[in-house]
Design a protein around this motif. Structure first.
Motif, PDB file in Angstrom:
ATOM      1  N   LEU A 231      -0.962  -4.256  -1.000  1.00 31.91           N
ATOM      2  CA  LEU A 231      -1.912  -5.132  -1.675  1.00 31.91           C
ATOM      3  C   LEU A 231      -1.193  -6.301  -2.335  1.00 31.91           C
ATOM      4  O   LEU A 231      -1.680  -7.444  -2.318  1.00 31.91           O
ATOM      5  CB  LEU A 231      -2.705  -4.347  -2.712  1.00 31.91           C
ATOM      6  CG  LEU A 231      -3.729  -5.146  -3.514  1.00 31.91           C
ATOM      7  CD1 LEU A 231      -4.769  -5.779  -2.601  1.00 31.91           C
ATOM      8  CD2 LEU A 231      -4.398  -4.255  -4.557  1.00 31.91           C
ATOM      9  N   THR A 232      -0.032  -6.057  -2.910  1.00 34.00           N
ATOM     10  CA  THR A 232       0.757  -7.130  -3.505  1.00 34.00           C
ATOM     11  C   THR A 232       1.127  -8.168  -2.454  1.00 34.00           C
ATOM     12  O   THR A 232       1.076  -9.377  -2.706  1.00 34.00           O
ATOM     13  CB  THR A 232       2.027  -6.555  -4.162  1.00 34.00           C
ATOM     14  OG1 THR A 232       1.646  -5.713  -5.267  1.00 34.00           O
ATOM     15  CG2 THR A 232       2.940  -7.659  -4.672  1.00 34.00           C
ATOM     16  N   ASP A 233       1.475  -7.714  -1.256  1.00 28.21           N
ATOM     17  CA  ASP A 233       1.759  -8.640  -0.163  1.00 28.21           C
ATOM     18  C   ASP A 233       0.537  -9.471   0.207  1.00 28.21           C
ATOM     19  O   ASP A 233       0.643 -10.665   0.499  1.00 28.21           O
ATOM     20  CB  ASP A 233       2.234  -7.864   1.071  1.00 28.21           C
ATOM     21  CG  ASP A 233       3.737  -7.632   1.084  1.00 28.21           C
ATOM     22  OD1 ASP A 233       4.389  -7.862   0.048  1.00 28.21           O
ATOM     23  OD2 ASP A 233       4.258  -7.224   2.136  1.00 28.21           O
ATOM     24  N   VAL A 234      -0.628  -8.850   0.221  1.00 31.07           N
ATOM     25  CA  VAL A 234      -1.855  -9.557   0.586  1.00 31.07           C
ATOM     26  C   VAL A 234      -2.217 -10.585  -0.485  1.00 31.07           C
ATOM     27  O   VAL A 234      -2.576 -11.725  -0.182  1.00 31.07           O
ATOM     28  CB  VAL A 234      -3.011  -8.553   0.806  1.00 31.07           C
ATOM     29  CG1 VAL A 234      -4.345  -9.283   0.958  1.00 31.07           C
ATOM     30  CG2 VAL A 234      -2.747  -7.695   2.035  1.00 31.07           C
ATOM     31  N   VAL A 235      -2.127 -10.188  -1.757  1.00 29.97           N
ATOM     32  CA  VAL A 235      -2.440 -11.092  -2.856  1.00 29.97           C
ATOM     33  C   VAL A 235      -1.425 -12.228  -2.936  1.00 29.97           C
ATOM     34  O   VAL A 235      -1.779 -13.391  -3.186  1.00 29.97           O
ATOM     35  CB  VAL A 235      -2.475 -10.315  -4.184  1.00 29.97           C
ATOM     36  CG1 VAL A 235      -2.573 -11.255  -5.374  1.00 29.97           C
ATOM     37  CG2 VAL A 235      -3.643  -9.338  -4.185  1.00 29.97           C
ATOM     38  N   GLY A 236      -0.170 -11.908  -2.711  1.00 34.59           N
ATOM     39  CA  GLY A 236       0.917 -12.879  -2.832  1.00 34.59           C
ATOM     40  C   GLY A 236       1.814 -12.510  -3.994  1.00 34.59           C
ATOM     41  O   GLY A 236       1.341 -12.350  -5.130  1.00 34.59           O
ATOM     42  N   LEU A 237       3.105 -12.367  -3.726  1.00 30.41           N
ATOM     43  CA  LEU A 237       4.022 -11.976  -4.794  1.00 30.41           C
ATOM     44  C   LEU A 237       4.105 -13.040  -5.874  1.00 30.41           C
ATOM     45  O   LEU A 237       4.292 -12.722  -7.056  1.00 30.41           O
ATOM     46  CB  LEU A 237       5.409 -11.678  -4.220  1.00 30.41           C
ATOM     47  CG  LEU A 237       5.627 -10.260  -3.668  1.00 30.41           C
ATOM     48  CD1 LEU A 237       4.849 -10.063  -2.367  1.00 30.41           C
ATOM     49  CD2 LEU A 237       7.103  -9.979  -3.449  1.00 30.41           C
ATOM     50  N   ASP A 238       3.982 -14.311  -5.499  1.00 30.23           N
ATOM     51  CA  ASP A 238       4.004 -15.376  -6.489  1.00 30.23           C
ATOM     52  C   ASP A 238       2.789 -15.315  -7.397  1.00 30.23           C
ATOM     53  O   ASP A 238       2.879 -15.560  -8.614  1.00 30.23           O
ATOM     54  CB  ASP A 238       4.083 -16.732  -5.802  1.00 30.23           C
ATOM     55  CG  ASP A 238       2.997 -16.943  -4.756  1.00 30.23           C
ATOM     56  OD1 ASP A 238       2.462 -15.957  -4.216  1.00 30.23           O
ATOM     57  OD2 ASP A 238       2.686 -18.114  -4.461  1.00 30.23           O
TER      58      ASP A 238
END
Length: 282
Positions: A231-238
């Motif tokens: 989910l973090t990858d989908v949302v964006g780490l930045d």
């Protein structure tokens, strides 16, 4: 404002990125005329293409019909004055959001509802940029917007009951369910979701388990549809880092960003949008 049984006839969406395009697609599929504000012709064309592709894949309006349903303009001043709802969906920059919302207020009528899609910034502080803050609230959509079933409605102290009722009605017209929360750092969803995501990153950092093992444990053991690292990858780490820094400043050390998160962002490993995060993406 329309009744709870019908979508707003005209919707303005400020920002045509992934979230803005998803919001525009959802309202267009429900029957609204949507006007998207993007900064130039190239980004506007990209936004319209995302919306057209999304509608086609979802079985909504055919691609050839999209230009009549969704159009793009380059400035907030070009928003239609008869818009019943304007949703701001630009990056998490409070100054930018406040400027755009104030500009939109100067274009639309007094009955138009103004909303921000912020996932963590103070709705109360953003409302101070408006002369009529009673018609303002947070409408926090979730990614990917067209298939997500949730909208988090965030109330500032001055948000009127009429504004909330309109937002609830429009949320349900989109086939989504609302949760109503008071303005607080991270609201309910981002605050809890980020706490889980940050702890998962710390576990990878400490060598407890690899990302796939952690995500599988949460999917199978707790029935999460997606693990916290994917989910973090989908949302964006930045994006996750920016929210963590905000909550760290407002809520304390428990939201301090892990070193591994900062390192990945510094390397440009932002998740799905760059092809590499905790996973490799095609």
């Amino acid at each position: 404002m329309t009744s709870a049984a019908t979508p707003p006839s005209v919707v303005g969406v400020i920002g045509g990125g992934r979230m803005g395009a998803g919001i525009a697609q959802s309202f267009a599929a429900a029957g609204s005329r949507v006007v998207v504000v993007e900064r130039d012709g190239a980004t506007a064309a990209d936004a319209l293409e995302r919306i057209a592709t999304g509608l086609r894949r979802a079985g909504g309006a055919p691609e050839s019909a999209v230009p009549g349903t969704v159009t793009a303009v380059s400035t907030v001043a070009e928003l239609p004055p008869d818009a019943e709802l304007v949703v701001e969906a630009v990056p998490e920059n409070a100054v930018l959001k406040a400027e755009l919302l104030a500009a939109a207020e100067g274009v639309v009528t007094d009955t138009c509802v103004l909303a921000t899609n912020t996932s963590s910034l103070s709705v109360t502080e953003l409302s101070t940029a408006l002369t009529r803050p009673g018609r303002f609230l947070g409408m926090h959509f979730f990614n990917p917007v067209p298939v997500s079933g949730l909208v988090e409605l965030v109330l500032a102290p001055g948000t009127t009951s009429t504004t909330l009722a309109a937002a609830i009605g429009w949320t349900r017209v989109l086939g989504k369910e609302e949760v109503v929360v008071q303005d607080s750092p991270g609201f309910a969803s981002s605050r809890l979701g980020l706490a889980l995501g940050l702890e998962a990153i710390r576990m990878v950092e400490e060598g407890v388990a690899d990302p796939e093992a952690i995500d599988t444990a949460m999917r199978l053991g707790y029935r999460h549809p997606m693990g916290p690292l994917r989910l973090t990858d989908v949302v964006g780490l930045d994006v996750r880092l920016a929210i963590a820094e905000h909550l760290h400043a407002t809520l304390g050390e428990r939201f301090a960003p892990p070193r591994l998160l900062r390192e990945k962002v510094a390397r440009g490993e932002l998740g799905r949008k760059t092809g590499q995060g905790f996973y490799r993406w095609q």
